[in-house]
Motif scaffolding. Structure first.
Motif, PDB file in Angstrom:
ATOM      1  N   LYS A   1       6.171  -8.981   3.016  1.00  0.00           N
ATOM      2  CA  LYS A   1       5.835  -9.638   4.283  1.00  0.00           C
ATOM      3  C   LYS A   1       4.985 -10.883   4.081  1.00  0.00           C
ATOM      4  CE  LYS A   1       7.894  -6.385   6.393  1.00  0.00           C
ATOM      5  NZ  LYS A   1       9.327  -6.582   6.316  1.00  0.00           N
ATOM      6  N   VAL A   2       4.010 -10.846   3.158  1.00  0.00           N
ATOM      7  CA  VAL A   2       3.076 -11.973   3.040  1.00  0.00           C
ATOM      8  C   VAL A   2       3.462 -12.963   1.942  1.00  0.00           C
ATOM      9  CG1 VAL A   2       1.144 -10.687   4.034  1.00  0.00           C
ATOM     10  CG2 VAL A   2       1.428 -10.706   1.555  1.00  0.00           C
ATOM     11  N   GLN A   3       4.290 -12.533   0.993  1.00  0.00           N
ATOM     12  CA  GLN A   3       4.788 -13.413  -0.076  1.00  0.00           C
ATOM     13  C   GLN A   3       3.670 -14.083  -0.886  1.00  0.00           C
ATOM     14  OE1 GLN A   3       8.359 -14.058  -0.698  1.00  0.00           O
ATOM     15  NE2 GLN A   3       8.319 -12.127   0.386  1.00  0.00           N
ATOM     16  N   ASP A   4       2.554 -13.389  -1.046  1.00  0.00           N
ATOM     17  CA  ASP A   4       1.429 -13.930  -1.812  1.00  0.00           C
ATOM     18  C   ASP A   4       0.723 -12.744  -2.462  1.00  0.00           C
ATOM     19  OD1 ASP A   4      -1.417 -14.529  -2.318  1.00  0.00           O
ATOM     20  OD2 ASP A   4      -1.008 -16.462  -1.366  1.00  0.00           O
ATOM     21  N   ARG A   5       0.721 -12.744  -3.802  1.00  0.00           N
ATOM     22  CA  ARG A   5       0.192 -11.582  -4.534  1.00  0.00           C
ATOM     23  C   ARG A   5      -1.276 -11.307  -4.216  1.00  0.00           C
ATOM     24  NH1 ARG A   5       2.139  -8.145  -7.685  1.00  0.00           N
ATOM     25  NH2 ARG A   5       4.161  -9.121  -7.784  1.00  0.00           N
ATOM     26  N   ASP A   6      -2.111 -12.357  -4.160  1.00  0.00           N
ATOM     27  CA  ASP A   6      -3.542 -12.156  -3.884  1.00  0.00           C
ATOM     28  C   ASP A   6      -3.770 -11.582  -2.497  1.00  0.00           C
ATOM     29  OD1 ASP A   6      -4.187 -13.115  -6.397  1.00  0.00           O
ATOM     30  OD2 ASP A   6      -4.497 -15.172  -5.699  1.00  0.00           O
ATOM     31  N   VAL A   7      -3.071 -12.139  -1.518  1.00  0.00           N
ATOM     32  CA  VAL A   7      -3.200 -11.646  -0.146  1.00  0.00           C
ATOM     33  C   VAL A   7      -2.700 -10.197  -0.077  1.00  0.00           C
ATOM     34  CG1 VAL A   7      -2.366 -11.915   2.238  1.00  0.00           C
ATOM     35  CG2 VAL A   7      -3.024 -13.935   0.904  1.00  0.00           C
ATOM     36  N   ALA A   8      -1.577  -9.930  -0.756  1.00  0.00           N
ATOM     37  CA  ALA A   8      -1.020  -8.566  -0.769  1.00  0.00           C
ATOM     38  C   ALA A   8      -2.023  -7.580  -1.377  1.00  0.00           C
ATOM     39  CB  ALA A   8       0.303  -8.541  -1.529  1.00  0.00           C
ATOM     40  N   GLU A   9      -2.675  -7.987  -2.466  1.00  0.00           N
ATOM     41  CA  GLU A   9      -3.699  -7.128  -3.098  1.00  0.00           C
ATOM     42  C   GLU A   9      -4.825  -6.821  -2.118  1.00  0.00           C
ATOM     43  OE1 GLU A   9      -3.895  -5.571  -5.966  1.00  0.00           O
ATOM     44  OE2 GLU A   9      -2.373  -6.527  -7.205  1.00  0.00           O
ATOM     45  N   ASP A  10      -5.293  -7.866  -1.408  1.00  0.00           N
ATOM     46  CA  ASP A  10      -6.375  -7.681  -0.430  1.00  0.00           C
ATOM     47  C   ASP A  10      -5.965  -6.711   0.671  1.00  0.00           C
ATOM     48  OD1 ASP A  10      -7.972  -9.432  -1.814  1.00  0.00           O
ATOM     49  OD2 ASP A  10      -7.661 -11.131  -0.452  1.00  0.00           O
ATOM     50  N   ILE A  11      -4.764  -6.918   1.214  1.00  0.00           N
ATOM     51  CA  ILE A  11      -4.305  -6.048   2.303  1.00  0.00           C
ATOM     52  C   ILE A  11      -4.091  -4.625   1.786  1.00  0.00           C
ATOM     53  CG2 ILE A  11      -2.418  -5.619   3.951  1.00  0.00           C
ATOM     54  CD1 ILE A  11      -2.179  -8.689   4.252  1.00  0.00           C
ATOM     55  N   PHE A  12      -3.592  -4.507   0.555  1.00  0.00           N
ATOM     56  CA  PHE A  12      -3.406  -3.180  -0.039  1.00  0.00           C
ATOM     57  C   PHE A  12      -4.746  -2.450  -0.143  1.00  0.00           C
ATOM     58  CE2 PHE A  12      -3.323  -0.334  -3.705  1.00  0.00           C
ATOM     59  CZ  PHE A  12      -2.255   0.486  -3.373  1.00  0.00           C
ATOM     60  N   GLN A  13      -5.772  -3.173  -0.647  1.00  0.00           N
ATOM     61  CA  GLN A  13      -7.118  -2.571  -0.742  1.00  0.00           C
ATOM     62  C   GLN A  13      -7.616  -2.157   0.638  1.00  0.00           C
ATOM     63  OE1 GLN A  13      -8.716  -1.955  -3.602  1.00  0.00           O
ATOM     64  NE2 GLN A  13      -7.110  -2.915  -4.805  1.00  0.00           N
ATOM     65  N   ASP A  14      -7.467  -3.058   1.627  1.00  0.00           N
ATOM     66  CA  ASP A  14      -7.919  -2.761   2.991  1.00  0.00           C
ATOM     67  C   ASP A  14      -7.192  -1.547   3.559  1.00  0.00           C
ATOM     68  OD1 ASP A  14      -9.609  -4.924   2.853  1.00  0.00           O
ATOM     69  OD2 ASP A  14      -8.374  -6.241   4.107  1.00  0.00           O
ATOM     70  N   THR A  15      -5.910  -1.427   3.230  1.00  0.00           N
ATOM     71  CA  THR A  15      -5.116  -0.287   3.710  1.00  0.00           C
ATOM     72  C   THR A  15      -5.739   1.015   3.228  1.00  0.00           C
ATOM     73  OG1 THR A  15      -3.078  -1.606   3.723  1.00  0.00           O
ATOM     74  CG2 THR A  15      -2.818   0.788   3.669  1.00  0.00           C
ATOM     75  N   PHE A  16      -6.062   1.065   1.928  1.00  0.00           N
ATOM     76  CA  PHE A  16      -6.605   2.320   1.405  1.00  0.00           C
ATOM     77  C   PHE A  16      -8.056   2.556   1.815  1.00  0.00           C
ATOM     78  CE2 PHE A  16      -2.618   2.709  -0.680  1.00  0.00           C
ATOM     79  CZ  PHE A  16      -2.424   4.088  -0.670  1.00  0.00           C
TER      80      PHE A  16
END
Length: 195
Positions: free
Chosen positions: A41-56
């Motif tokens: 969805k975001v097509q950006d690894r750093d942003v994806a990492e941040d959202i992944f962390q926030d998810t957990f």
């Protein structure tokens, strides 16, 4: 008993009862699916990492507060949390652009409504996927400007500097990209709402 083979619901219960290892197993078990979904969805690894962390972090907080119910099942529930955080990300800082000019329209605004049921979310994901495929069919210069503007959140000044063209040329390419995208949407009979 081997914790690796335990069902998600058993691991959730075990974590709530204080076994930290159970959460670690759940995260490892579902990390790839949740991260891939976010990244798509975001097509950006750093942003994806941040959202992944926030998810957990949100998952941990919800579990610790005892607000998790087993109805939803752990993976779909985790994906829903990730999905909502993705929408929050796009909403922050007006990442869902709005074009005021009548010749231009905001295809991407239909993707930003966090309310609704699972079906409407699935429809929006499909629309998002369809629109991204159509973007790939645009002429290279139009596709480049559209991606920089919509997905890269760049200003037209930044786009003009990066592509070595005037701001007017960048604006023109964006306008033609949207016009051509509208034609492609009509040709492919894509409906941009789920009403």
């Amino acid at each position: 008993m081997q914790t690796q083979k335990l069902d998600d619901s058993v691991l959730v219960k075990s974590y709530i009862e204080g076994n930290e290892r159970s959460l670690e197993i759940l995260i490892l078990r579902h990390k790839q699916r949740v991260f891939s979904f976010i990244y798509s969805k975001v097509q950006d690894r750093d942003v994806a990492e941040d959202i992944f962390q926030d998810t957990f972090v949100k998952i941990i907080n919800t579990l610790k507060l005892g607000k998790y119910n087993e109805e939803g099942k752990f993976l779909p529930w985790s994906m829903r949390i990730a999905h909502n955080l993705i929408i929050d990300y796009f909403r922050k800082g007006n990442r869902m652009p709005t074009f005021q000019n009548t010749d231009e329209f905001d295809i991407f605004s239909v993707l930003g409504d966090p309310t609704g049921n699972v079906e409407s979310h699935m429809i929006k994901d499909q629309i998002h996927s369809d629109v991204r495929k159509l973007v790939e069919q645009l002429p290279e210069d139009q596709k480049e400007v559209l991606k920089m503007r919509i997905f890269g959140e760049m200003s037209f000044k930044e786009i003009s500097e990066q592509t070595s063209v005037s701001i007017n040329t960048a604006l023109g390419r964006m306008r033609y990209a949207l016009i051509n995208l509208r034609k492609l949407i009509d040709q492919n009979k894509i409906i941009l709402t789920n009403q």
